[in-house]
Design an enzyme around this catalytic site. Structure first.
Site, mmCIF file in Angstrom:
data_model
loop_
_atom_site.group_PDB
_atom_site.id
_atom_site.type_symbol
_atom_site.label_atom_id
_atom_site.label_comp_id
_atom_site.label_asym_id
_atom_site.label_seq_id
_atom_site.Cartn_x
_atom_site.Cartn_y
_atom_site.Cartn_z
ATOM 1 N N GLU A 51 -26.318 48.528 7.093
ATOM 2 C CA GLU A 51 -27.396 48.588 8.095
ATOM 3 C C GLU A 51 -28.514 47.707 7.558
ATOM 4 O OE1 GLU A 51 -26.893 49.800 10.846
ATOM 5 O OE2 GLU A 51 -25.441 51.411 10.611
ATOM 6 N N CYS A 75 -36.535 49.021 10.716
ATOM 7 C CA CYS A 75 -35.647 47.897 11.016
ATOM 8 C C CYS A 75 -35.555 47.640 12.519
ATOM 9 C CB CYS A 75 -34.274 48.115 10.404
ATOM 10 S SG CYS A 75 -33.656 49.758 10.669
HETATM 11 P P1 NAD Z 1 -35.509 44.112 -1.300
HETATM 12 O O1 NAD Z 1 -34.648 43.153 -0.598
HETATM 13 O O2 NAD Z 1 -35.929 43.849 -2.707
HETATM 14 O O3 NAD Z 1 -34.853 45.568 -1.318
HETATM 15 C C1 NAD Z 1 -34.384 46.191 -0.153
HETATM 16 C C2 NAD Z 1 -33.729 47.515 -0.586
HETATM 17 O O4 NAD Z 1 -32.572 47.214 -1.377
HETATM 18 C C3 NAD Z 1 -34.593 48.391 -1.482
HETATM 19 O O5 NAD Z 1 -34.384 49.741 -1.114
HETATM 20 C C4 NAD Z 1 -34.089 48.122 -2.898
HETATM 21 O O6 NAD Z 1 -34.224 49.231 -3.768
HETATM 22 C C5 NAD Z 1 -32.631 47.842 -2.658
HETATM 23 N N1 NAD Z 1 -32.054 46.902 -3.611
HETATM 24 C C6 NAD Z 1 -32.583 45.736 -4.038
HETATM 25 N N2 NAD Z 1 -31.734 45.102 -4.892
HETATM 26 C C7 NAD Z 1 -30.644 45.902 -5.005
HETATM 27 C C8 NAD Z 1 -29.411 45.808 -5.726
HETATM 28 N N3 NAD Z 1 -29.120 44.747 -6.493
HETATM 29 N N4 NAD Z 1 -28.531 46.823 -5.607
HETATM 30 C C9 NAD Z 1 -28.792 47.892 -4.818
HETATM 31 N N5 NAD Z 1 -29.924 48.030 -4.109
HETATM 32 C C10 NAD Z 1 -30.842 47.055 -4.192
HETATM 33 O O7 NAD Z 1 -36.764 44.247 -0.386
HETATM 34 P P2 NAD Z 1 -38.015 45.211 -0.411
HETATM 35 O O8 NAD Z 1 -39.207 44.422 -0.834
HETATM 36 O O9 NAD Z 1 -37.750 46.531 -1.063
HETATM 37 O O10 NAD Z 1 -38.075 45.475 1.140
HETATM 38 C C11 NAD Z 1 -38.361 44.424 2.016
HETATM 39 C C12 NAD Z 1 -37.206 44.047 2.873
HETATM 40 O O11 NAD Z 1 -36.169 44.996 2.845
HETATM 41 C C13 NAD Z 1 -37.676 44.006 4.304
HETATM 42 O O12 NAD Z 1 -38.018 42.693 4.639
HETATM 43 C C14 NAD Z 1 -36.547 44.548 5.109
HETATM 44 O O13 NAD Z 1 -35.777 43.497 5.653
HETATM 45 C C15 NAD Z 1 -35.671 45.258 4.149
HETATM 46 N N6 NAD Z 1 -35.607 46.702 4.380
HETATM 47 C C16 NAD Z 1 -34.863 47.110 5.430
HETATM 48 C C17 NAD Z 1 -34.766 48.453 5.690
HETATM 49 C C18 NAD Z 1 -33.973 48.937 6.875
HETATM 50 O O14 NAD Z 1 -34.186 50.039 7.322
HETATM 51 N N7 NAD Z 1 -33.011 48.145 7.370
HETATM 52 C C19 NAD Z 1 -35.428 49.376 4.888
HETATM 53 C C20 NAD Z 1 -36.164 48.909 3.800
HETATM 54 C C21 NAD Z 1 -36.233 47.549 3.550
#
Ligand code: NAD
Length: 476
Positions: A246, A280
């Site tokens: 998702e 999202c």
């Molecule tokens: P990010 O891309 O660093 O992380 C997104 C999520 O992935 C976080 O929960 C993080 O803990 C997890 N994550 C990161 N690297 C990982 C890895 N190697 N293995 C497992 N999990 C990992 O971004 P961020 O700064 O935390 O959030 C910003 C972006 O994330 C937003 O622009 C948005 O697109 C996305 N986001 C989407 C949702 C959603 O509901 N679809 C929720 C939260 C964040």
């Protein structure tokens, strides 16, 4: 008000040598220390989940359903305590946190019912031959939930796994761990056997790169950004492990000339600012027909500018802070880029105050196509309002991003709606409402927004595997 944070592995709560701070995003004060799993904790979680799978997959659907329903009832009972810890760690207004606890309970209740309905089928065959199709738990699930909904996001993953008879290792978000801790407590009190649900925190990259390649893990369920989803899918491909992804969205809203302009603009401004835009399905790119553009924009901007921003614990606050400090410069950069390329900043555009990770409700108007925000999901309280001349232009603009999660439209014209159903490239299309999903409706994306569905009668599909059985009465 804020719970003690621990890992939960093999039915035991545990602390670790390494830990990290959990910060209140409204005050920047430390709320607690979060234990970080090391490799031996992860190995214990894998062994526990393998044992949990043996027990839980042999448990009747009725008993699984009853256990999940007991946990959901406990979440409802503990609504106030859980909501307070959500607001402390995430920042959202307390009333929205209360609603989130109920939504989490509803996800569990839906999945619990579905546990009883994972029907297979019988395929007609010759006399003495029987063909049957069985739906079986896929195996151990490694799940990763984000920080925007500390209870309802983990609930989606845990509900799907447990209803299907799978065991699960959940790595919940380090920014907002208490929601998942409350859920694990509810399952302990509901009598879930040890090892079926395991909860870890720590370095996300370290955890995913250790759990996902393990042969016992048969499904990777992730909610988060598209780049991380792509990375986890690559890790999963080593063992041909299934994925449920998702990912991001960049929802278009097509506002047609026949709509009630005031109602559409007011609803748009309110929904855009919900959860500080960190959803999202957040409505972001408003494509408004030329004939109503000025009135829509004026009403939207006035309503957005009046949003009451503050600490979610304070009465009357409508929008809290962003969930972490890195989002403030990320949003500022998107606004600056759009303005540099010719967009008009109608309101907001910068950090709000100088304490906490607050961002002003922001509206950008007439944003050129080459601005980054036209392709990149802001995941914050920023709306784009652009003018369109025809429905063709609006649909083309809606589809011009790699994402396809939620899409919205305001119109009562049947011919327009008919075209949008066929042509707008999204997994969830809503007309005259900016709500995108309910527990009983399938939720998920197309294109770079991901793969698979959560909720609805499709919600357990990813957590189950299909076995065909051919039973011949005699050896042939
Ligand atoms: P990010 O891309 O660093 O992380 C997104 C999520 O992935 C976080 O929960 C993080 O803990 C997890 N994550 C990161 N690297 C990982 C890895 N190697 N293995 C497992 N999990 C990992 O971004 P961020 O700064 O935390 O959030 C910003 C972006 O994330 C937003 O622009 C948005 O697109 C996305 N986001 C989407 C949702 C959603 O509901 N679809 C929720 C939260 C964040």
């Amino acid at each position: 008000m804020y719970p003690e944070l621990k890992l939960f592995i093999a039915g035991e709560w545990r602390t670790t040598r390494r830990d990290m701070a959990v910060i209140n995003p409204a005050t920047e004060q430390e709320l607690g220390r979060l234990p970080c799993a090391d490799i031996s904790d992860l190995d214990d979680a894998l062994a526990a989940a393998e044992q949990g799978l043996r027990v839980w997959s042999a448990t009747s659907p009725r008993e699984r359903c009853d256990t999940i329903l007991r946990a959901a009832a406990l979440l409802r009972e503990r609504q106030e305590e859980i909501a307070q810890s959500i607001t402390l760690e995430h920042g959202k207004p307390l009333e929205q946190a209360r609603l989130e606890v109920i939504r989490g309970a509803e996800f569990f209740e839906w999945d619990a019912g579905e546990a009883m309905r994972t029907y297979g089928r019988v395929i007609p065959a010759a006399r003495g031959q029987k063909f049957s199709v069985h739906h079986l738990p896929i195996g151990v699930v490694a799940a990763f939930s984000p920080w925007n909904f500390p209870v309802s996001q983990p609930a989606r993953k845990i509900g799907g796994a447990l209803a299907s008879g799978c065991s699960i290792i959940l790595k919940a978000a380090e920014e907002t761990p208490a929601g998942a801790v409350h859920i694990a407590r509810a399952f302990v009190d509901a009598g879930l056997p040890a090892g079926v649900l395991n909860l870890v925190f720590g370095n996300p990259a370290e955890i995913s790169s250790h759990l996902i390649p393990h042969p016992a893990v048969r499904l990777v369920a992730f909610t988060g950004s598209t780049p991380v989803g792509r990375h986890l899918t690559t890790l999963a491909s080593e063992n041909m492990t299934s994925v449920l992804m998702e990912l991001g969205g960049h929802a278009p809203v097509i506002v047609c000339e026949d709509t009630d302009v005031q109602a559409a603009a007011t609803s748009g401004a309110i929904r855009k600012m919900r959860n500080a835009g960190q959803v999202c399905t957040s409505p972001t790119r408003f494509f408004v027909h030329d004939a109503i553009f000025d009135e829509f924009t004026e009403t939207f901007v006035a309503k957005a500018a009046k949003t009451v921003v503050g600490n979610g614990m304070d009465a009357g606050v409508e929008m809290g802070p962003l969930a972490n400090d890195r989002r403030v410069p990320a949003l500022t950069a998107l606004v600056e880029d759009a303005v540099a390329k010719g967009a008009t900043l109608a309101t907001g555009g910068a950090r709000h105050g100088n304490k906490g990770y607050f961002f002003q409700p922001t509206v950008l108007v007439n944003v050129p196509d080459d601005a980054r925000i036209m392709q990149e999901e802001p995941f914050g309280p920023i709306a784009v309002i652009n003018r369109v001349a025809t429905l063709d232009d609006a649909i083309a603009a809606a589809n011009s991003v790699p994402y396809g999660l939620a899409g919205y439209a305001f119109t009562n014209r049947a011919d327009y709606i008919d075209r949008m159903i066929d042509e707008v490239e999204v997994g969830n299309l809503s007309i005259n409402t900016l709500e995108a999903s309910m527990p009983e409706t399938p939720f998920g994306g197309v294109k770079s927004s991901g793969y698979g569905r959560e909720g609805g009668s499709e919600g357990l599909d990813n957590y189950m595997t299909i076995k065909h059985v051919w039973h011949s009465a005699k050896i042939v």
